[in-house]
Design a protein around this motif. Structure first.
Motif, PDB file in Angstrom:
ATOM      1  N   ARG A 179       0.830  -1.200   0.000  1.00 33.99           N
ATOM      2  CA  ARG A 179       0.000   0.000   0.000  1.00 33.99           C
ATOM      3  C   ARG A 179       0.865   1.251   0.000  1.00 33.99           C
ATOM      4  N   ALA A 180       2.032   1.168   0.661  1.00 32.59           N
ATOM      5  CA  ALA A 180       2.919   2.323   0.725  1.00 32.59           C
ATOM      6  C   ALA A 180       3.440   2.684  -0.661  1.00 32.59           C
ATOM      7  N   ARG A 181       3.783   1.677  -1.461  1.00 30.31           N
ATOM      8  CA  ARG A 181       4.278   1.956  -2.815  1.00 30.31           C
ATOM      9  C   ARG A 181       3.201   2.660  -3.644  1.00 30.31           C
ATOM     10  N   ARG A 182       1.979   2.182  -3.525  1.00 29.87           N
ATOM     11  CA  ARG A 182       0.876   2.799  -4.262  1.00 29.87           C
ATOM     12  C   ARG A 182       0.628   4.213  -3.754  1.00 29.87           C
ATOM     13  N   TYR A 183       0.716   4.409  -2.442  1.00 31.13           N
ATOM     14  CA  TYR A 183       0.470   5.729  -1.850  1.00 31.13           C
ATOM     15  C   TYR A 183       1.542   6.729  -2.280  1.00 31.13           C
ATOM     16  N   ARG A 184       2.794   6.294  -2.316  1.00 27.75           N
ATOM     17  CA  ARG A 184       3.873   7.193  -2.736  1.00 27.75           C
ATOM     18  C   ARG A 184       3.706   7.602  -4.193  1.00 27.75           C
ATOM     19  N   LEU A 185       3.303   6.668  -5.042  1.00 22.03           N
ATOM     20  CA  LEU A 185       3.081   6.988  -6.451  1.00 22.03           C
ATOM     21  C   LEU A 185       1.945   7.991  -6.599  1.00 22.03           C
ATOM     22  N   VAL A 186       0.833   7.739  -5.888  1.00 21.05           N
ATOM     23  CA  VAL A 186      -0.308   8.645  -5.949  1.00 21.05           C
ATOM     24  C   VAL A 186       0.070  10.026  -5.422  1.00 21.05           C
ATOM     25  N   SER A 187       0.823  10.081  -4.325  1.00 22.24           N
ATOM     26  CA  SER A 187       1.237  11.356  -3.740  1.00 22.24           C
ATOM     27  C   SER A 187       2.135  12.127  -4.692  1.00 22.24           C
ATOM     28  N   ALA A 188       3.057  11.426  -5.349  1.00 18.76           N
ATOM     29  CA  ALA A 188       3.961  12.081  -6.298  1.00 18.76           C
ATOM     30  C   ALA A 188       3.178  12.667  -7.471  1.00 18.76           C
ATOM     31  N   LEU A 189       2.218  11.907  -7.991  1.00 22.23           N
ATOM     32  CA  LEU A 189       1.394  12.404  -9.085  1.00 22.23           C
ATOM     33  C   LEU A 189       0.555  13.601  -8.646  1.00 22.23           C
ATOM     34  N   HIS A 190       0.034  13.539  -7.428  1.00 25.00           N
ATOM     35  CA  HIS A 190      -0.779  14.634  -6.899  1.00 25.00           C
ATOM     36  C   HIS A 190       0.044  15.911  -6.775  1.00 25.00           C
ATOM     37  N   LEU A 191       1.235  15.801  -6.203  1.00 24.42           N
ATOM     38  CA  LEU A 191       2.102  16.973  -6.061  1.00 24.42           C
ATOM     39  C   LEU A 191       2.526  17.509  -7.425  1.00 24.42           C
ATOM     40  N   GLY A 192       2.769  16.593  -8.362  1.00 31.67           N
ATOM     41  CA  GLY A 192       3.131  17.019  -9.706  1.00 31.67           C
ATOM     42  C   GLY A 192       2.023  17.812 -10.374  1.00 31.67           C
ATOM     43  N   LEU A 193       0.782  17.351 -10.210  1.00 35.53           N
ATOM     44  CA  LEU A 193      -0.360  18.062 -10.780  1.00 35.53           C
ATOM     45  C   LEU A 193      -0.521  19.451 -10.154  1.00 35.53           C
ATOM     46  N   LEU A 194      -0.372  19.520  -8.835  1.00 31.85           N
ATOM     47  CA  LEU A 194      -0.496  20.806  -8.158  1.00 31.85           C
ATOM     48  C   LEU A 194       0.598  21.773  -8.612  1.00 31.85           C
ATOM     49  N   ALA A 195       1.820  21.265  -8.729  1.00 34.81           N
ATOM     50  CA  ALA A 195       2.926  22.110  -9.179  1.00 34.81           C
ATOM     51  C   ALA A 195       2.696  22.595 -10.605  1.00 34.81           C
ATOM     52  N   ALA A 196       2.199  21.704 -11.463  1.00 35.96           N
ATOM     53  CA  ALA A 196       1.940  22.082 -12.850  1.00 35.96           C
ATOM     54  C   ALA A 196       0.840  23.140 -12.924  1.00 35.96           C
ATOM     55  N   CYS A 197      -0.224  22.975 -12.129  1.00 35.08           N
ATOM     56  CA  CYS A 197      -1.306  23.961 -12.117  1.00 35.08           C
ATOM     57  C   CYS A 197      -0.813  25.314 -11.611  1.00 35.08           C
ATOM     58  N   LEU A 198       0.036  25.304 -10.605  1.00 34.74           N
ATOM     59  CA  LEU A 198       0.595  26.549 -10.084  1.00 34.74           C
ATOM     60  C   LEU A 198       1.464  27.233 -11.127  1.00 34.74           C
ATOM     61  N   ALA A 199       2.285  26.433 -11.826  1.00 33.39           N
ATOM     62  CA  ALA A 199       3.145  26.992 -12.862  1.00 33.39           C
ATOM     63  C   ALA A 199       2.313  27.610 -13.990  1.00 33.39           C
ATOM     64  N   VAL A 200       1.236  26.920 -14.384  1.00 31.49           N
ATOM     65  CA  VAL A 200       0.363  27.445 -15.440  1.00 31.49           C
ATOM     66  C   VAL A 200      -0.329  28.728 -14.981  1.00 31.49           C
ATOM     67  N   ALA A 201      -0.766  28.744 -13.715  1.00 35.85           N
ATOM     68  CA  ALA A 201      -1.417  29.943 -13.199  1.00 35.85           C
ATOM     69  C   ALA A 201      -0.472  31.144 -13.212  1.00 35.85           C
ATOM     70  N   VAL A 202       0.774  30.934 -12.840  1.00 32.63           N
ATOM     71  CA  VAL A 202       1.771  32.019 -12.867  1.00 32.63           C
ATOM     72  C   VAL A 202       2.042  32.443 -14.303  1.00 32.63           C
ATOM     73  N   TRP A 203       2.130  31.465 -15.195  1.00 27.26           N
ATOM     74  CA  TRP A 203       2.393  31.778 -16.604  1.00 27.26           C
ATOM     75  C   TRP A 203       1.251  32.590 -17.214  1.00 27.26           C
ATOM     76  N   LEU A 204       0.007  32.209 -16.888  1.00 25.59           N
ATOM     77  CA  LEU A 204      -1.136  32.959 -17.403  1.00 25.59           C
ATOM     78  C   LEU A 204      -1.177  34.378 -16.812  1.00 25.59           C
ATOM     79  N   ARG A 205      -0.798  34.471 -15.550  1.00 24.51           N
ATOM     80  CA  ARG A 205      -0.801  35.782 -14.890  1.00 24.51           C
ATOM     81  C   ARG A 205       0.234  36.711 -15.512  1.00 24.51           C
ATOM     82  N   LEU A 206       1.424  36.177 -15.751  1.00 30.42           N
ATOM     83  CA  LEU A 206       2.506  36.986 -16.309  1.00 30.42           C
ATOM     84  C   LEU A 206       2.307  37.238 -17.797  1.00 30.42           C
ATOM     85  N   GLY A 207       1.601  36.254 -18.441  1.00 30.02           N
ATOM     86  CA  GLY A 207       1.378  36.404 -19.874  1.00 30.02           C
ATOM     87  C   GLY A 207       0.281  37.405 -20.167  1.00 30.02           C
TER      88      GLY A 207
END
Length: 236
Positions: A208-236
């Protein structure tokens, strides 16, 4: 060379996975680490060095506490602590909607002795998980459109930044999927307990830990990508 007396570990399971959490804490105790506290976001746990020993950990629902009151942060009431202490259980910490107790006494009676009673408690958590999911869907499809001209915002985003639109849509679906998984897990636990089967306190937690770490990594990646896009749209 100084011996390490403190350590902090990432918790390897979801906050609603009672069985994996208990199993992991008991293995940490056998390795010589005693739980001291859980981080404020429930992602990490602090341990103190101790003699390796068999310690039982149990998670109990905190639903009887006022979620928005001080008891939610300070732990169970003094009356509850004394009641558990009378049976040999010590309150340790709180993670999500659960209190964490432990005992070193192999003869101490179980915290929850009746699976049917425990199922009734978990039913309330299941209802809350379903209400959380319903709230999320209503916000996205009803409240936001009525108050923020949500559909126009999404249409404009789709026209001018389709990649950002798809990213935010994926994030919404991801969060919805997490809410569904939590509700489903509670429902499975309730059915198991209502059938008279106790929880498996020694379940292998590593798969379960392996699955949880994978899910957590994907979740953080999505949040980081959304934040980066939000900053890019703001600056653009």
């Amino acid at each position: 060379m100084a011996t390490k007396t403190k350590t902090r570990r990432w918790i390897p399971c979801q906050s609603y996975d009672l069985e994996a959490m208990e199993s992991w804490l008991e293995e940490m105790a056998r390795c010589g680490w005693r739980l001291e506290q859980v981080g404020c976001f429930g992602c990490t746990a602090a341990f103190a060095a101790a003699a390796p020993q068999a310690v039982r950990y149990r998670l109990t629902s905190a639903m009887d506490a006022d979620t928005f009151g001080t008891e939610a942060w300070l732990g169970p009431s003094e009356e509850s602590r004394c009641l558990y202490a009378a049976y040999g259980w010590e309150y340790v910490a709180k993670r999500g909607p659960f209190y964490i107790y432990r005992t070193r006494d192999p003869a101490a009676r179980e915290v929850d002795t009746d699976p049917h009673t425990q199922a009734l408690v978990l039913r309330s958590l299941h209802r809350r998980a379903r209400e959380s999911l319903l709230t999320l869907v209503l916000l996205f499809f009803l409240v936001y459109p009525l108050t923020l001209n949500w559909w126009e915002i999404l249409r404009t985003l789709w026209q001018h930044a389709p990649a950002a639109f798809l990213l935010y849509l994926i994030l919404f679906l991801w969060i919805t999927g997490f809410s569904l998984a939590r509700a489903r897990h509670y429902r499975c636990l309730c059915r198991q307990l209502e059938a008279g089967q106790s929880l498996d306190h020694g379940i292998p937690w590593r798969p379960r830990a392996r699955r949880y770490r994978l899910v957590s990594a994907l979740h953080l990646g999505l949040l980081a990508a959304c934040l980066a896009v939000a900053v890019w749209l703001r600056l653009g």
